[in-house]
Motif scaffolding. Structure first.
Motif, PDB file in Angstrom:
ATOM      1  N   PHE A 118     -17.662  -0.466  13.474  1.00 32.90           N
ATOM      2  CA  PHE A 118     -16.849  -1.477  12.788  1.00 32.90           C
ATOM      3  C   PHE A 118     -15.608  -0.840  12.164  1.00 32.90           C
ATOM      4  N   VAL A 119     -15.811   0.267  11.465  1.00 33.02           N
ATOM      5  CA  VAL A 119     -14.677   0.943  10.830  1.00 33.02           C
ATOM      6  C   VAL A 119     -13.771   1.551  11.889  1.00 33.02           C
ATOM      7  N   GLY A 120     -14.343   2.052  12.987  1.00 32.87           N
ATOM      8  CA  GLY A 120     -13.522   2.583  14.066  1.00 32.87           C
ATOM      9  C   GLY A 120     -12.587   1.544  14.638  1.00 32.87           C
ATOM     10  N   ALA A 121     -13.091   0.305  14.800  1.00 28.01           N
ATOM     11  CA  ALA A 121     -12.224  -0.774  15.285  1.00 28.01           C
ATOM     12  C   ALA A 121     -11.142  -1.117  14.269  1.00 28.01           C
ATOM     13  N   LEU A 122     -11.503  -1.126  12.981  1.00 28.60           N
ATOM     14  CA  LEU A 122     -10.502  -1.404  11.945  1.00 28.60           C
ATOM     15  C   LEU A 122      -9.434  -0.318  11.882  1.00 28.60           C
ATOM     16  N   LEU A 123      -9.868   0.951  11.947  1.00 23.56           N
ATOM     17  CA  LEU A 123      -8.907   2.044  11.934  1.00 23.56           C
ATOM     18  C   LEU A 123      -8.021   2.004  13.172  1.00 23.56           C
ATOM     19  N   ALA A 124      -8.595   1.617  14.311  1.00 21.39           N
ATOM     20  CA  ALA A 124      -7.800   1.518  15.533  1.00 21.39           C
ATOM     21  C   ALA A 124      -6.708   0.475  15.389  1.00 21.39           C
ATOM     22  N   ALA A 125      -7.043  -0.639  14.720  1.00 27.83           N
ATOM     23  CA  ALA A 125      -6.070  -1.726  14.558  1.00 27.83           C
ATOM     24  C   ALA A 125      -5.064  -1.443  13.450  1.00 27.83           C
ATOM     25  N   THR A 126      -5.250  -0.354  12.711  1.00 26.58           N
ATOM     26  CA  THR A 126      -4.287  -0.017  11.660  1.00 26.58           C
ATOM     27  C   THR A 126      -3.584   1.309  11.914  1.00 26.58           C
ATOM     28  N   THR A 127      -4.289   2.272  12.498  1.00 26.41           N
ATOM     29  CA  THR A 127      -3.675   3.584  12.692  1.00 26.41           C
ATOM     30  C   THR A 127      -3.132   3.789  14.093  1.00 26.41           C
ATOM     31  N   GLY A 128      -3.914   3.439  15.125  1.00 28.26           N
ATOM     32  CA  GLY A 128      -3.468   3.663  16.494  1.00 28.26           C
ATOM     33  C   GLY A 128      -3.475   5.121  16.910  1.00 28.26           C
ATOM     34  N   VAL A 129      -4.070   6.016  16.109  1.00 25.71           N
ATOM     35  CA  VAL A 129      -4.071   7.450  16.401  1.00 25.71           C
ATOM     36  C   VAL A 129      -5.519   7.908  16.545  1.00 25.71           C
ATOM     37  N   VAL A 130      -5.890   8.404  17.729  1.00 23.95           N
ATOM     38  CA  VAL A 130      -7.268   8.784  18.006  1.00 23.95           C
ATOM     39  C   VAL A 130      -7.701   9.959  17.133  1.00 23.95           C
ATOM     40  N   ALA A 131      -6.856  10.972  17.032  1.00 24.49           N
ATOM     41  CA  ALA A 131      -7.234  12.172  16.276  1.00 24.49           C
ATOM     42  C   ALA A 131      -7.567  11.824  14.830  1.00 24.49           C
ATOM     43  N   ALA A 132      -6.746  10.973  14.212  1.00 25.59           N
ATOM     44  CA  ALA A 132      -6.974  10.603  12.817  1.00 25.59           C
ATOM     45  C   ALA A 132      -8.318   9.889  12.661  1.00 25.59           C
ATOM     46  N   SER A 133      -8.652   8.985  13.578  1.00 22.84           N
ATOM     47  CA  SER A 133      -9.898   8.219  13.478  1.00 22.84           C
ATOM     48  C   SER A 133     -11.113   9.114  13.662  1.00 22.84           C
ATOM     49  N   VAL A 134     -11.092   9.964  14.704  1.00 22.65           N
ATOM     50  CA  VAL A 134     -12.262  10.808  14.997  1.00 22.65           C
ATOM     51  C   VAL A 134     -12.491  11.820  13.874  1.00 22.65           C
ATOM     52  N   ILE A 135     -11.433  12.475  13.421  1.00 25.25           N
ATOM     53  CA  ILE A 135     -11.585  13.494  12.390  1.00 25.25           C
ATOM     54  C   ILE A 135     -12.051  12.873  11.067  1.00 25.25           C
ATOM     55  N   SER A 136     -11.479  11.713  10.717  1.00 24.99           N
ATOM     56  CA  SER A 136     -11.887  11.058   9.470  1.00 24.99           C
ATOM     57  C   SER A 136     -13.367  10.696   9.503  1.00 24.99           C
ATOM     58  N   MET A 137     -13.804  10.034  10.576  1.00 24.86           N
ATOM     59  CA  MET A 137     -15.199   9.604  10.640  1.00 24.86           C
ATOM     60  C   MET A 137     -16.138  10.784  10.838  1.00 24.86           C
ATOM     61  N   GLY A 138     -15.669  11.837  11.519  1.00 24.49           N
ATOM     62  CA  GLY A 138     -16.499  13.016  11.673  1.00 24.49           C
ATOM     63  C   GLY A 138     -16.749  13.719  10.352  1.00 24.49           C
ATOM     64  N   LEU A 139     -15.716  13.822   9.522  1.00 17.91           N
ATOM     65  CA  LEU A 139     -15.862  14.470   8.222  1.00 17.91           C
ATOM     66  C   LEU A 139     -16.730  13.666   7.264  1.00 17.91           C
ATOM     67  N   SER A 156     -23.038  11.916  17.101  1.00 20.36           N
ATOM     68  CA  SER A 156     -21.779  12.476  17.593  1.00 20.36           C
ATOM     69  C   SER A 156     -21.149  11.575  18.643  1.00 20.36           C
ATOM     70  N   GLY A 157     -21.955  10.972  19.506  1.00 15.58           N
ATOM     71  CA  GLY A 157     -21.411  10.089  20.548  1.00 15.58           C
ATOM     72  C   GLY A 157     -20.743   8.858  19.971  1.00 15.58           C
ATOM     73  N   VAL A 158     -21.373   8.216  18.988  1.00 10.72           N
ATOM     74  CA  VAL A 158     -20.807   6.980  18.446  1.00 10.72           C
ATOM     75  C   VAL A 158     -19.544   7.272  17.634  1.00 10.72           C
ATOM     76  N   ILE A 159     -19.467   8.420  16.970  1.00 11.65           N
ATOM     77  CA  ILE A 159     -18.264   8.762  16.206  1.00 11.65           C
ATOM     78  C   ILE A 159     -17.095   9.032  17.149  1.00 11.65           C
ATOM     79  N   ALA A 160     -17.339   9.828  18.202  1.00 12.28           N
ATOM     80  CA  ALA A 160     -16.266  10.137  19.144  1.00 12.28           C
ATOM     81  C   ALA A 160     -15.796   8.879  19.877  1.00 12.28           C
TER      82      ALA A 160
END
Length: 618
Positions: A118-139, A156-160
């Motif tokens: 859910f948050v990945g979809a929200l971040l995608a619709a606001t950031t548009g940057v893959v690296a930012a989304s993966v690193i944020s959710m990974g941390l 790890s699969g669902v975060i990536a």
């Protein structure tokens, strides 16, 4: 002119495939993409002049091509959306979202994984940057998921995979490049990709549902002591009553046609009703499985009124279908819920629980930004470049409102934006040099004839193209694919009568696998960089936690790569989920236009008009 005999004639005849093969060799040797493209273009340009394939003045078009690239206003959206995403990622929005949404879904099996999607979809619709989304959710999410017993491959699969949603859900950077390379509107590309992006996120959630149902220990729910936002004396509504009310409300909206009408143009007939039947089951499952325990009766009433009011508002508008409806309805729902939350806090009415109030106030800023960016683009108020500029300003305002707008943050975001923008621009300039020579040796004709002559017509063409992109995604990232492959495939698709917006969205989903392919997927590298490599002591439980191995990250990505390929197949089977972007535009009937022109001018064989008589001869 007859072909020359010998090696020279063979080389001239096969100049295009040799040029393409030389480019692949340069890339495999590890040379930077931009310089490999430019070097190939210049070297083979000199060879083409020597062999007499074109005149030296042919290369005089090169400065004009470079200037045209630098003067392209569409590409201005790239630094705007990159800057917006970096500001939001560094301002802590992702951390707040993951913490709050994790509390909402955490009590059910797989709840943290649902929250990540859910948050990945929200971040995608606001950031548009893959690296930012993966690193944020990974941390943020990975240590929490491991703390409460999630299988390392699932986590790890669902975060990536959720981080890669930033490539297909607007405002994606790759969709901007794709629209530019196919010479199509970025707004149409965004609108066409919106629903497939949401469906892909839903497929990820469906996979987590299956895993948590078959292997409950792989994705357990949060224990009660971890639900820190829950009110001790909170009164809850019985799950069965809430489930019955929710099911009845869904059934009413389906029978009325409000919900099926959203997807009628994308998914025809029985399949459309089946989709909403599955959606009803999912809603009922979440309510019955424990999510209802987090809601107060008054919150349920408030949310129901917000959703009903938003749907009625949209029913009265001219927007009836597609991404416009989804974005605007979502914005209206959030707006009404926000008003309820503000009134509740100001007058202390006690309508909302502590968790519910936190959800509303955390969700409103990113959703408001989504409307500011995507809503204004979809309804035609702003161009994508203008939407990106507004989004950048909105991100700065949000960071300031959170008290996190520091000079160092602005410096880092500006530096990273300049670095990524220069990277994209240099690849594009190199691609322009390469393509000029490639066109000069008739390479575009060679590719077009090769693809158009494939057996099976459009079906054979689509299978071959998707297989080619899928294999190349093992070695090239999405920018390289977009700049090298798409300009070669686009003309052939256009000649075969394929809608290029639909074609671009389909390839964008396919190219998304380039982030997830073991062993070269960038999302896997991003996650590897933040995942624990050695045993560590968890700061909450005090237990020694084992590291996440590279093999576990790779195996966790495989099911999501398969899901992405299923999504490609669904786009091919149901093209309406992309081509709905046409529903909002004015459609012209070419036959009627031709008839109007024929009526305005008489044919060549028509009788001439009578001579003009002014009466002087009488």
């Amino acid at each position: 002119m007859a072909a020359e005999p010998g090696f020279r004639g063979w080389f001239v005849h096969n100049m295009a495939p040799i040029m393409f093969g030389a480019l692949v060799l340069f890339l495999l040797l590890g040379y930077p993409v931009a310089f490999s493209l430019a070097a190939n273009g210049l070297i083979f340009g000199l060879i083409g002049i020597y062999l007499g394939l074109f005149e030296p003045k042919f290369l005089q078009a090169l400065p004009e091509r470079v200037y045209g690239t630098m003067n392209n206003e569409v590409l201005l959206a790239v630094p705007f959306f990159t800057f917006m995403g970096l500001i939001l990622e560094r301002s802590g929005m992702a951390e707040d979202l993951l913490d709050t949404i994790g509390q909402v879904f955490g009590s059910i099996r797989g709840g943290l994984a649902y929250a990540v999607i859910f948050v990945g979809a929200l971040l995608a619709a606001t950031t548009g940057v893959v690296a930012a989304s993966v690193i944020s959710m990974g941390l943020i999410s990975l240590p929490i998921m491991l703390r409460y017993g999630y299988d390392r491959r699932v986590a790890s699969g669902v975060i990536a995979a959720s981080g890669t949603l930033a490539q297909i859900i607007p405002p994606s950077l790759v969709l901007i490049v794709m629209a530019d390379q196919l010479n199509r509107s970025v707004g149409d590309m965004y609108e066409g990709a919106f629903l497939p992006g949401l469906l892909l996120a839903s497929l990820y959630a469906g996979y987590i549902f299956l895993v948590s149902s078959i292997f409950p220990s792989a994705a357990p729910g949060l224990p009660l002591e971890a639900q820190t936002l829950r009110d001790p004396d909170q009164k809850t509504m019985p799950s069965r009553i809430l489930g019955a009310v929710a099911a009845a409300g869904f059934a009413f909206l389906i029978a009325r046609g409000s919900l099926p009408g959203l997807t009628a143009g994308a998914i025809p007939g029985v399949a459309n009703m089946a989709v909403w039947g599955v959606a009803s089951f999912v809603v009922l499952y979440f309510v019955m499985s424990g999510t209802a325990k987090l809601l107060t009766p008054s919150l349920f009433i408030a949310l129901s009124l917000s959703i009903a009011g938003a749907i009625e508002l949209m029913e009265m508008s001219h927007v009836k279908f597609g991404a416009d409806y989804v974005v605007l309805t979502m914005s209206a729902t959030v707006g009404i819920a926000f008003v309820v939350a503000v009134v509740n806090r100001v007058f202390r009415l006690g309508l909302l629980s502590k968790l519910a109030e936190q959800v509303v106030f955390v969700m409103v800023p990113p959703l408001a930004l989504i409307f500011l960016v995507l809503g204004t683009i979809f309804i035609g108020v702003a161009t994508p470049t203008e939407g990106g500029a507004m989004g950048s300003l909105g991100a700065v305002i949000l960071a300031f409102a959170r008290g996190r707008l520091k000079f160092d943050l602005m410096r880092q975001a500006t530096y990273s934006t300049a670095k990524l923008s220069a990277f994209v621009l240099f690849i594009l300039l190199g691609a322009r040099v390469f393509s000029l020579t490639f066109y000069g040796v008739d390479g575009h004709k060679w590719v077009e004839e090769l693809l158009v002559s494939l057996p099976g017509g459009q079906t054979g063409f689509l299978i071959a193209v998707n297989a080619l992109v899928f294999v190349l995604a093992f070695f090239l990232d999405y920018f390289e694919l977009a700049f090298i492959i798409i300009p070669l495939l686009g003309p052939a698709a256009d000649k075969m009568g394929i809608d290029l917006i639909w074609f671009g969205v389909m390839l964008a989903v396919n190219m998304q696998t380039s982030f997830m392919h073991p062993p070269f997927g960038f999302a896997l590298f991003f996650l590897r960089s933040v995942a624990a490599k050695v045993p560590y002591v968890d700061r909450v439980t005090g237990k020694t936690m084992q590291p996440v191995t590279t093999g576990q990250i790779y195996w966790g990505a495989v099911p999501f790569v398969c899901i992405q390929l299923v999504m490609v197949a669904l786009i091919i089977l149901f093209p309406g989920m992309v081509t709905h972007y046409k529903s909002g535009g004015v459609q012209l009937d070419q036959q009627q236009i031709q008839q109007q022109f024929e009526n305005l001018s008489p044919g060549l064989d028509a009788a001439p008009p009578p001579p003009l008589d002014l009466g002087f001869g009488k």
